[in-house]
Design a protein around this motif. Sequence first.
Motif, mmCIF file in Angstrom:
data_model
loop_
_atom_site.group_PDB
_atom_site.id
_atom_site.type_symbol
_atom_site.label_atom_id
_atom_site.label_comp_id
_atom_site.label_asym_id
_atom_site.label_seq_id
_atom_site.Cartn_x
_atom_site.Cartn_y
_atom_site.Cartn_z
ATOM 1 N N UNK A 17 -6.595 4.464 6.806
ATOM 2 C CA UNK A 17 -5.166 4.759 5.866
ATOM 3 C C UNK A 17 -4.255 5.055 6.725
ATOM 4 N N UNK A 18 -4.172 5.172 8.014
ATOM 5 C CA UNK A 18 -3.070 5.548 8.955
ATOM 6 C C UNK A 18 -1.936 4.719 8.792
ATOM 7 N N UNK A 19 -2.060 3.397 8.255
ATOM 8 C CA UNK A 19 -1.208 2.314 8.399
ATOM 9 C C UNK A 19 -0.544 2.133 6.982
ATOM 10 N N UNK A 20 -0.756 3.001 5.977
ATOM 11 C CA UNK A 20 -0.353 3.025 4.719
ATOM 12 C C UNK A 20 -1.435 2.574 3.594
ATOM 13 N N UNK A 21 -1.083 2.164 2.440
ATOM 14 C CA UNK A 21 -1.920 2.103 1.423
ATOM 15 C C UNK A 21 -2.995 1.248 1.524
ATOM 16 N N UNK A 22 -3.998 1.203 1.214
ATOM 17 C CA UNK A 22 -5.244 0.009 1.242
ATOM 18 C C UNK A 22 -6.128 0.203 -0.169
ATOM 19 N N UNK A 23 -6.630 -1.064 -0.360
ATOM 20 C CA UNK A 23 -7.495 -1.202 -1.434
ATOM 21 C C UNK A 23 -8.975 -0.771 -0.857
ATOM 22 N N UNK A 24 -9.791 -0.417 -2.020
ATOM 23 C CA UNK A 24 -11.115 0.081 -1.675
ATOM 24 C C UNK A 24 -11.921 -1.073 -0.640
ATOM 25 N N UNK A 25 -12.060 -2.414 -0.728
ATOM 26 C CA UNK A 25 -12.476 -3.183 0.053
ATOM 27 C C UNK A 25 -11.935 -3.529 1.600
ATOM 28 N N UNK A 26 -10.686 -3.098 1.607
ATOM 29 C CA UNK A 26 -10.167 -3.145 2.650
ATOM 30 C C UNK A 26 -10.632 -1.718 3.888
ATOM 31 N N UNK A 27 -10.658 -0.584 3.132
ATOM 32 C CA UNK A 27 -11.156 0.486 3.321
ATOM 33 C C UNK A 27 -12.810 0.388 4.131
ATOM 34 N N UNK A 28 -13.390 -0.187 3.098
ATOM 35 C CA UNK A 28 -14.812 -0.466 3.257
ATOM 36 C C UNK A 28 -15.166 -1.515 4.477
ATOM 37 N N UNK A 29 -14.118 -2.466 4.760
ATOM 38 C CA UNK A 29 -14.281 -3.363 5.739
ATOM 39 C C UNK A 29 -13.996 -2.561 6.995
ATOM 40 N N UNK A 30 -12.598 -1.749 7.104
ATOM 41 C CA UNK A 30 -12.280 -0.998 8.195
ATOM 42 C C UNK A 30 -13.474 -0.145 8.865
ATOM 43 N N UNK A 31 -14.063 0.514 7.757
ATOM 44 C CA UNK A 31 -15.221 1.519 8.161
ATOM 45 C C UNK A 31 -16.328 0.930 8.736
ATOM 46 N N UNK A 32 -16.573 -0.264 8.189
ATOM 47 C CA UNK A 32 -17.890 -1.105 8.764
ATOM 48 C C UNK A 32 -19.169 -0.189 8.542
ATOM 49 N N UNK A 33 -20.136 -0.661 7.630
ATOM 50 C CA UNK A 33 -21.576 0.183 7.556
ATOM 51 C C UNK A 33 -21.417 0.888 6.570
#
Length: 134
Positions: free
Chosen positions: A44-60
Amino acid sequence: MPLLTSRESSLSPVCASYGPDGAFAREVLDQVGDKWTLLIITSLAGGARRFTQIQRDTGGISQRMLTLNLRNLQRDGMLTRTAYPEVPPRVEYELTDLGRSLLEPVEGLLAWAAVHAAEVKAHRAAVDSAAAAS
């Protein structure tokens, strides 16, 4: 001398040294020190994100675990959840000022882990091979 509750008696001396809020500080550390929290905050450092984007970023991370962590972070005031009345529904998560105040220590911890990864791997290998030899 007053009797201590089981929670107070199990409080580490480090947290107890912070006075009456030491027990709660321990709870906060449990949340912000969690591996998923570190990755969610960074996502979330770069700004607002959707659930699936966060899930993809966190991996696993599972959907359930991400949902639990997002709810806890929202409850603690680290992020906001905004639901937009659209079809299909859109929900975004964004760091609050309190959540953004965690970025520097979180990014520092992640940078430390990256810089020292080879050294940690070498120590693990040495300990594992010594354990296997005995």
